[in-house]
Every structure is written in structure tokens, then in C-alpha cells.
Design an enzyme around this catalytic site. Structure first.
Site, PDB file in Angstrom:
ATOM      1  N   TYR A  41       0.853  -1.199   0.000  1.00 62.03           N
ATOM      2  CA  TYR A  41       0.000   0.000   0.000  1.00 62.03           C
ATOM      3  C   TYR A  41       0.882   1.240   0.000  1.00 62.03           C
ATOM      4  O   TYR A  41       1.562   1.550   0.965  1.00 62.03           O
ATOM      5  CB  TYR A  41      -0.938   0.029   1.206  1.00 62.03           C
ATOM      6  CG  TYR A  41      -1.902  -1.152   1.294  1.00 62.03           C
ATOM      7  CD1 TYR A  41      -2.229  -1.920   0.184  1.00 62.03           C
ATOM      8  CD2 TYR A  41      -2.492  -1.487   2.510  1.00 62.03           C
ATOM      9  CE1 TYR A  41      -3.108  -2.993   0.275  1.00 62.03           C
ATOM     10  CE2 TYR A  41      -3.371  -2.557   2.613  1.00 62.03           C
ATOM     11  CZ  TYR A  41      -3.670  -3.305   1.490  1.00 62.03           C
ATOM     12  OH  TYR A  41      -4.539  -4.368   1.598  1.00 62.03           O
TER      13      TYR A  41
ATOM     14  N   HIS B 194       0.066 -11.826   1.222  1.00 59.19           N
ATOM     15  CA  HIS B 194      -0.918 -11.001   0.512  1.00 59.19           C
ATOM     16  C   HIS B 194      -1.476 -11.718  -0.713  1.00 59.19           C
ATOM     17  O   HIS B 194      -2.675 -11.667  -0.988  1.00 59.19           O
ATOM     18  CB  HIS B 194      -0.258  -9.672   0.114  1.00 59.19           C
ATOM     19  CG  HIS B 194      -1.198  -8.522   0.009  1.00 59.19           C
ATOM     20  ND1 HIS B 194      -0.798  -7.218   0.162  1.00 59.19           N
ATOM     21  CD2 HIS B 194      -2.524  -8.458  -0.247  1.00 59.19           C
ATOM     22  CE1 HIS B 194      -1.834  -6.414   0.013  1.00 59.19           C
ATOM     23  NE2 HIS B 194      -2.897  -7.146  -0.244  1.00 59.19           N
TER      24      HIS B 194
ATOM     25  N   PHE C 204     -18.772   1.515  -2.781  1.00 59.05           N
ATOM     26  CA  PHE C 204     -20.026   1.518  -3.553  1.00 59.05           C
ATOM     27  C   PHE C 204     -21.246   1.305  -2.667  1.00 59.05           C
ATOM     28  O   PHE C 204     -22.286   1.938  -2.847  1.00 59.05           O
ATOM     29  CB  PHE C 204     -19.967   0.442  -4.651  1.00 59.05           C
ATOM     30  CG  PHE C 204     -21.144   0.495  -5.574  1.00 59.05           C
ATOM     31  CD1 PHE C 204     -21.226   1.472  -6.568  1.00 59.05           C
ATOM     32  CD2 PHE C 204     -22.200  -0.402  -5.445  1.00 59.05           C
ATOM     33  CE1 PHE C 204     -22.333   1.551  -7.400  1.00 59.05           C
ATOM     34  CE2 PHE C 204     -23.303  -0.326  -6.282  1.00 59.05           C
ATOM     35  CZ  PHE C 204     -23.374   0.643  -7.262  1.00 59.05           C
TER      36      PHE C 204
ATOM     37  N   GLY D 225     -21.635   2.225   0.247  1.00 60.93           N
ATOM     38  CA  GLY D 225     -21.867   3.390   1.099  1.00 60.93           C
ATOM     39  C   GLY D 225     -22.800   4.398   0.435  1.00 60.93           C
ATOM     40  O   GLY D 225     -23.303   5.323   1.082  1.00 60.93           O
TER      41      GLY D 225
ATOM     42  N   SER E 135     -12.508  -4.940   1.813  1.00 56.16           N
ATOM     43  CA  SER E 135     -13.423  -4.112   1.001  1.00 56.16           C
ATOM     44  C   SER E 135     -14.885  -4.417   1.364  1.00 56.16           C
ATOM     45  O   SER E 135     -15.720  -4.656   0.493  1.00 56.16           O
ATOM     46  CB  SER E 135     -13.186  -4.335  -0.494  1.00 56.16           C
ATOM     47  OG  SER E 135     -11.864  -4.034  -0.858  1.00 56.16           O
TER      48      SER E 135
HETATM   49  N1  LIG Z   1      -6.021  -8.354   1.254  1.00 55.48           N
HETATM   50  C1  LIG Z   1      -6.299  -7.671   0.180  1.00 55.48           C
HETATM   51  O1  LIG Z   1      -5.980  -8.078  -0.938  1.00 55.48           O
HETATM   52  C2  LIG Z   1      -7.016  -6.362   0.306  1.00 55.48           C
HETATM   53  C3  LIG Z   1      -7.526  -5.699  -0.826  1.00 55.48           C
HETATM   54  C4  LIG Z   1      -8.190  -4.488  -0.647  1.00 55.48           C
HETATM   55  C5  LIG Z   1      -8.362  -3.968   0.619  1.00 55.48           C
HETATM   56  N2  LIG Z   1      -7.848  -4.612   1.698  1.00 55.48           N
HETATM   57  C6  LIG Z   1      -8.012  -4.092   3.069  1.00 55.48           C
HETATM   58  O2  LIG Z   1      -9.380  -3.770   3.285  1.00 55.48           O
HETATM   59  C7  LIG Z   1      -9.506  -2.437   3.761  1.00 55.48           C
HETATM   60  C8  LIG Z   1     -10.798  -1.808   3.277  1.00 55.48           C
HETATM   61  O3  LIG Z   1     -10.925  -1.984   1.891  1.00 55.48           O
HETATM   62  P1  LIG Z   1     -11.307  -0.845   0.831  1.00 55.48           P
HETATM   63  O4  LIG Z   1     -10.790   0.470   1.242  1.00 55.48           O
HETATM   64  O5  LIG Z   1     -10.934  -1.427  -0.476  1.00 55.48           O
HETATM   65  O6  LIG Z   1     -12.890  -0.876   0.823  1.00 55.48           O
HETATM   66  P2  LIG Z   1     -14.098  -0.505   1.785  1.00 55.48           P
HETATM   67  O7  LIG Z   1     -13.690  -0.479   3.183  1.00 55.48           O
HETATM   68  O8  LIG Z   1     -15.185  -1.415   1.341  1.00 55.48           O
HETATM   69  O9  LIG Z   1     -14.466   0.940   1.265  1.00 55.48           O
HETATM   70  C9  LIG Z   1     -13.684   2.048   1.540  1.00 55.48           C
HETATM   71  C10 LIG Z   1     -14.330   3.216   0.851  1.00 55.48           C
HETATM   72  O10 LIG Z   1     -15.641   3.387   1.370  1.00 55.48           O
HETATM   73  C11 LIG Z   1     -15.846   4.717   1.797  1.00 55.48           C
HETATM   74  N3  LIG Z   1     -16.634   4.651   3.031  1.00 55.48           N
HETATM   75  C12 LIG Z   1     -16.253   4.141   4.233  1.00 55.48           C
HETATM   76  N4  LIG Z   1     -17.252   4.249   5.125  1.00 55.48           N
HETATM   77  C13 LIG Z   1     -18.274   4.839   4.473  1.00 55.48           C
HETATM   78  C14 LIG Z   1     -19.562   5.226   4.864  1.00 55.48           C
HETATM   79  N5  LIG Z   1     -20.008   5.016   6.102  1.00 55.48           N
HETATM   80  N6  LIG Z   1     -20.379   5.801   3.928  1.00 55.48           N
HETATM   81  C15 LIG Z   1     -19.934   6.013   2.670  1.00 55.48           C
HETATM   82  N7  LIG Z   1     -18.712   5.665   2.237  1.00 55.48           N
HETATM   83  C16 LIG Z   1     -17.885   5.083   3.133  1.00 55.48           C
HETATM   84  C17 LIG Z   1     -14.482   5.301   2.014  1.00 55.48           C
HETATM   85  O11 LIG Z   1     -14.505   6.666   1.646  1.00 55.48           O
HETATM   86  P3  LIG Z   1     -14.310   7.830   2.754  1.00 55.48           P
HETATM   87  O12 LIG Z   1     -12.846   7.932   2.949  1.00 55.48           O
HETATM   88  O13 LIG Z   1     -14.936   9.000   2.076  1.00 55.48           O
HETATM   89  O14 LIG Z   1     -15.049   7.387   3.968  1.00 55.48           O
HETATM   90  C18 LIG Z   1     -13.574   4.511   1.079  1.00 55.48           C
HETATM   91  O15 LIG Z   1     -13.371   5.129  -0.144  1.00 55.48           O
HETATM   92  C19 LIG Z   1      -8.260  -1.740   3.205  1.00 55.48           C
HETATM   93  O16 LIG Z   1      -7.923  -0.599   3.957  1.00 55.48           O
HETATM   94  C20 LIG Z   1      -7.221  -2.821   3.316  1.00 55.48           C
HETATM   95  O17 LIG Z   1      -6.685  -2.821   4.622  1.00 55.48           O
HETATM   96  C21 LIG Z   1      -7.198  -5.811   1.563  1.00 55.48           C
END
Ligand SMILES: NC(=O)c1ccc[n+]([C@@H]2O[C@H](COP(=O)([O-])OP(=O)(O)OC[C@H]3O[C@@H](n4cnc5c(N)ncnc54)[C@H](OP(=O)(O)O)[C@@H]3O)[C@@H](O)[C@H]2O)c1
Length: 387
Positions: free
Chosen positions: A113, A181, A267, A269, A261
């Protein structure tokens, strides 16, 4: 694995709960804090914002690999990587501290990241809390001179080197959980597991997990060194782990599951639509089929169902998305990411709602009537997934 319902019960909070709520009621997701009598809502936060007893605890993994963490974690990735525009470092640090204040004890980052910048941020913001919270990180994607090569490298010497580098960047002496990962086809999984086992013996790491791997790999890895968690994509628009046996094997072997995610990259949200402009230099969503304008327009029908479910229960669509995941099993701990305090609070307040299994089932059945448009990954990203 049972949710640790007895953990963290604050006597003061319990008494206040009893006074305000008046009658006994089942506590959502093991929640044990103060109730607001009029709304039936629960405030997650103790009066002094004491992180030690603010959130319910869930256990990932079992036996020696068990890991007690807050029932919702925090994904740090989007603060520096792949989620377009982000606040400056000071604000990110402040938000991470606010998450700690609210009782979050599981923070998720990875070497890739940024690359590197996300671990540096997590280290700077969170190392001062190292005795009460956990930062998990991930190896596997090759990073040379701070840049991703697009290759996988989980050879023993590399895993060791990456572990040392992560320890330094995170400013800790031992990594609470180190995930692979992505699967490295050139390094047998037994060799990776054995390296991890040695690192655990040396105290450099405490537990390990794997992301997006198949059943066979999980069995082989777990036999050499017990896994604490599998971290894969899972949410109402991507339920593969229910179909391909991953959740079943986690249950069978006593391994926890961390859905990444969980809001479908924002999406679910409800703030993204076909007109959303992603930052072309720092957002992988523009490369994903599911985030192309036509797909987002079509998939809005799914979002509408989720929003309708929430409207009639006083929940936002993010809360519905997170609540649905959490009711799947007490060993499921989602890690939503955000850059905003309002979203952090909204997401944590998911823990204040309770719906019956029948209600959740009716929601998922209704969502399943609509085919999701667009793959979750492009061909290159899909190639790296281990099934
Ligand atoms: N192992 C893997 O391969 C892998 C892959 C991807 C992700 N991850 C991990 O999973 C974590 C989360 O994944 P992600 O960031 O991809 O997806 P997510 O948590 O599903 O979505 C994050 C997005 O949602 C928005 N959001 C959060 N809370 C919200 C709410 N209450 N209302 C509206 N929008 C909201 C955020 O924008 P705002 O900033 O505007 O709130 C952000 O852009 C990452 O930080 C990472 O640690 C792991």
C-alpha cells in the site's frame, strides 16, 4: 469459536444500560455499552472514551493462533493508496487516534500500500499504542526501491527481509499478524509456512494469515503453522467465499475470517455513482470492471435494495453492508476503510443494530435476484488470486 461476549463488560456501562433500556434485550453483535432509551440506539463510546472497554471483542483463529480484536477493524490502505483523494498526514493520524479512542484494536495495512507509505503512516500514528492495539501487515507483492514490480516473492529470505522492514516502519518489536498477501506460485506454501513458524518462534511475528487463497493451500499451510485468519473480499456484491468452501474450511479448522473491502470499495456506502471521477493517479477502481460507469449504473439497483432495507430500520447502507457480514459468524471481523470521522462513527455504530436471521436472509435473497454487472477484478488482478 464463540464470540467473547463476556469480555470488556464495564460495570458502569452495564448499570447504565440496565437503567436506560429498562428491559432485558439481546445485545447486538455482543455489544455491552450504554443505551439511549428513546431511540433504542446504543452509544458505543464510554463517557471518557476509554478505548479499553468501548467495543465488543471477537476472536480470530483458535488455540495458540487465537487473536482477540475489536469486532470491527480499520483498513488503513485508503489513507494513502488506491482510494483517490485523501486528507493530509496530520488529519489521517488524528483519525487513526480517534479510532483507537473508540476502541478499535485491529488496524490493517500492507507493504504494497503506497507502496511503503501506508506502513509508515500506521507506524507513525499507532506505534504509541502498541500495547493495546494491533497493526497487521502483509508480505508477498515484490517491492523494489519503493516500487511494485507486479511479481510475487515469498521466498524465505524475502519474507524475513520484509518482516524486518515492516517492523522498522511500524516501529514495533513484533508483528501481531503477518499475512501472505498473494500466493507465490514459485514458492511452495509449506516453505512459506515454515518460515513463518520460525519467525513466530523468534518473536518477530505473533500469528499469520493468508489472502485470497484456495482450500488446498489453506489446508497445507495450516498443517505446518496454524493460521489465524483468511482475508479475502466478501460483501453483499461478492459472496464467492460462501460458494467456494472458504468460509466452511475456516469454520472446520477454527480459522477466523477478515472480509476486505466490506463496503465494496465504497459503492455500498451510496456515495459513488456513474459520474464519480476517480483520481487517475491513485485509485485502482477506475481499472475495475465493476466500477465502470455502465456497471455502476446497473448495480445501483442492488444498492437501492440495501438502502431500502436500511431506511425501514434506521440504518445507512454502509451499516447494512457491515451488519450483514458480521451476523454471518462470530469469527468474522470486517475492516472498512475511511478518511472521515463521520464515516468511522457511522461504521462503528453498525454494532448498535440488531436484525433477525430471517431479516438478513430476506435481504440477501432479494439482492441475489439481481445479477452484479462487471467483474470485481481485471484480468491481471484476477490472475494473482489463488482460485
Ligand atoms: N487483502 C487484500 O488483498 C485487500 C484488498 C483491498 C483492501 N484490503 C483491506 O481492506 C480495507 C478496506 O478496503 P477498501 O478500502 O478497499 O474498501 P471498503 O472499506 O469497502 O471501502 C472504503 C471506501 O468506502 C468509503 N466509506 C467508508 N465508510 C463509508 C460510509 N459510512 N459511507 C460512505 N462511504 C464510506 C471510504 O470513503 P471515505 O474515505 O470517504 O469514507 C472509502 O473510499 C483496506 O484498507 C485494506 O486494509 C485488503
Amino acid at each position: 469459536m464463540e464470540e467473547n461476549k463476556d469480555n470488556n463488560i464495564s460495570r458502569r456501562g452495564f448499570l447504565k444500560t440496565a437503567t436506560l433500556a429498562g428491559a432485558a434485550m439481546s445485545l447486538p453483535f455482543g455489544l455491552n455499552k450504554v443505551f439511549g432509551a428513546e431511540t433504542g440506539m446504543t452509544s458505543l463510546f464510554s463517557e471518557n472514551n476509554d478505548a479499553s472497554d468501548a467495543l465488543p471483542v471477537r476472536t480470530l483463529g483458535s488455540g495458540k493462533a487465537a487473536f482477540d480484536v475489536s469486532a470491527l477493524g480499520f483498513g488503513v490502505m485508503g489513507m494513502t493508496y488506491n482510494r483517490s483523494y485523501h486528507p493530509d498526514k496530520k488529519q489521517c493520524i488524528r483519525l487513526l487516534h480517534q479510532a483507537v479512542d473508540r476502541g478499535v484494536t485491529l488496524f490493517d495495512t500492507a507493504i504494497i500500500y503506497g507502496p511503503i507509505s501506508n506502513e509508515l503512516l500506521a507506524g507513525e500514528a499507532l506505534s504509541e499504542y502498541k500495547n493495546k492495539i494491533n497493526v497487521t501487515t502483509k508480505f508477498g507483492h515484490e517491492v523494489i526501491d519503493g516500487k511494485s514490480t507486479g511479481r510475487q516473492d515469498s521466498r524465505p529470505a524475502t519474507v524475513r527481509q520484509y518482516c524486518e522492514d515492516s517492523l522498522r516502519r511500524l516501529r514495533i518489536d513484533s508483528i501481531p499478524m503477518f499475512y501472505q498477501h498473494r500466493f507465490d506460485p514459485k514458492t511452495p506454501i509449506e516453505e512459506v509456512a515454515s518460515t513463518i513458524s520460525d519467525l513466530i518462534k523468534e518473536g518477530k511475528i505473533q500469528r499469520w494469515g493468508m489472502c485470497e487463497v484456495g482450500l488446498d493451500v489453506i489446508r497445507k499451510a495450516h498443517a505446518v503453522c496454524p493460521l489465524t485468519a483468511i482475508q479475502s473480499e466478501y460483501h453483499l456484491m461478492h459472496r464467492l467465499v460462501e460458494e467456494n468452501g472458504i468460509l466452511d474450511i475456516c469454520k472446520e479448522l477454527g480459522i477466523g475470517f477478515v472480509p476486505y473491502s466490506p463496503i465494496n470499495r465504497g459503492f455500498l456506502g451510496g456515495t459513488l455513482n456513474e459520474y464519480t471521477q476517480f483520481d487517475t493517479t491513485n485509485d485502482n477502481r477506475q481499472t475495475l470492471p465493476r466500477f465502470q460507469p455502465d456497471a455502476m449504473r446497473a448495480n445501483t439497483r442492488i444498492l437501492n435494495i440495501i438502502q431500502h432495507f436500511g431506511h425501514t430500520r434506521g440504518m445507512t447502507s454502509s451499516q447494512v453492508a457491515l451488519g450483514w457480514l458480521m451476523q454471518k459468524a462470530p469469527w468474522v471481523v470486517p475492516i472498512p476503510g475511511t478518511t472521515k470521522l463521520s464515516h468511522l462513527d457511522e461504521n462503528l455504530n453498525t454494532l448498535t443494530f440488531n436484525c433477525s436471521p430471517e431479516e438478513w436472509k430476506s435481504l440477501e435473497d432479494e439482492v441475489a435476484t439481481i445479477a452484479v454487472v462487471g467483474d470485481r477484478y481485471n484480468a491481471e488482478q484476477q490472475r494473482q488470486v489463488g482460485y
